[in-house]
Design a protein around this motif. Structure first.
Motif, short mmCIF file in Angstrom:
data_model
loop_
_atom_site.label_atom_id
_atom_site.label_comp_id
_atom_site.label_asym_id
_atom_site.label_seq_id
_atom_site.Cartn_x
_atom_site.Cartn_y
_atom_site.Cartn_z
N PRO A 36 0.85 -1.20 0.00
CA PRO A 36 0.00 0.00 0.00
C PRO A 36 0.88 1.24 0.00
O PRO A 36 1.95 1.25 0.59
CB PRO A 36 -0.78 -0.12 1.31
N ASP A 172 -5.75 5.21 -8.33
CA ASP A 172 -7.17 4.88 -8.52
C ASP A 172 -7.88 5.90 -9.41
O ASP A 172 -7.28 6.87 -9.89
CB ASP A 172 -7.88 4.70 -7.17
N LYS A 176 -5.73 9.06 -6.73
CA LYS A 176 -4.96 8.81 -5.51
C LYS A 176 -4.09 7.57 -5.67
O LYS A 176 -4.56 6.52 -6.12
CB LYS A 176 -5.92 8.62 -4.32
N GLN A 178 -2.66 4.33 -4.69
CA GLN A 178 -3.12 3.30 -3.76
C GLN A 178 -2.08 2.22 -3.48
O GLN A 178 -1.98 1.72 -2.37
CB GLN A 178 -4.40 2.64 -4.31
N THR A 179 -1.31 1.86 -4.51
CA THR A 179 -0.41 0.72 -4.39
C THR A 179 0.91 1.02 -5.08
O THR A 179 0.94 1.71 -6.10
CB THR A 179 -1.05 -0.53 -5.06
N TRP A 197 -8.73 -1.83 -8.27
CA TRP A 197 -9.25 -0.46 -8.25
C TRP A 197 -10.09 -0.12 -9.47
O TRP A 197 -10.49 1.03 -9.65
CB TRP A 197 -8.08 0.53 -8.11
#
Length: 198
Positions: A36, A172, A176, A178-179, A197
């Motif tokens: 994350p 996403d 943003k 996310q990963t 996502w």
């Protein structure tokens, strides 16, 4: 006799435990290839492509796979881009319609916008190549916790190389991060990170 046997077992157990501890110090477990992202990583930006300005906000409603690299990179970048290509191949056409790749060149001195786009075109049509001024790229890299630096190579035909971090950021549909996926991750892991996502 029992005391001697118990003593031997205890000594062996202690030796095994010590060997395990030493092996962990010398060979720590590798970091997970998919992690994350920190809350503070990422943010919007505008850079230039061969077809004009590209803003991350242009791709709201799509999942973005973003990567910092440069076209003359001898091994890491081609591996990362091949991972993206293979991951994209695992997605359906309907899924790929919701996915955009962005390759950010951190070598504006050598990478023209046209050359960057030709380079990413070898891997997938859903990837756009962009770059900017050195100050723009340095500022953006800091916001993404990315790293790059020019390394002079006197006497080499390349003149210099660029040390850089190698992470694929999965962003996403709201923009943003996310990963973060390490460049050596199996394509299936990147595909799963993207699919999560969609």
């Amino acid at each position: 006799m029992w005391k001697q046997l118990i003593g031997m077992v205890a000594a062996i157990s202690l030796g095994v435990a010590a060997a395990w501890w030493i092996s962990q110090q010398l060979n720590p477990a590798p970091a997970a290839s998919v992690q994350p992202a920190a809350q503070s990583v990422g943010g919007d930006f505008t850079l230039q492509s061969a077809k004009g300005a590209v803003n991350l906000a242009d791709f709201r409603g799509k999942v973005v796979a973003l990567y910092f690299g440069y076209t003359a990179c001898p091994d890491i970048c081609p591996t990362s881009m091949a991972t993206q290509k293979a991951a994209f191949a695992q997605l359906s056409a309907a899924e790929m319609a919701q996915v955009q790749g962005i390759f950010i060149s951190v070598d504006p001195e050598r990478d023209t916008l046209e050359h960057i786009q030709r380079y990413v075109g070898y891997f997938h049509p859903n990837i756009v190549g962009v770059s900017g001024t050195l100050p723009e790229l340095e500022s953006l890299a800091r916001r993404y916790n990315a790293f790059f630096r020019k390394v002079e190579m006197p006497g080499s035909a390349m003149a210099y190389t660029i040390d850089h971090s190698s992470v694929i950021y999965v962003i996403d549909k709201q923009g943003k991060v996310q990963t973060q996926v390490q460049h050596a991750a199996p394509p299936a892991e990147l595909a799963a990170a993207i699919r999560a996502w969609l």
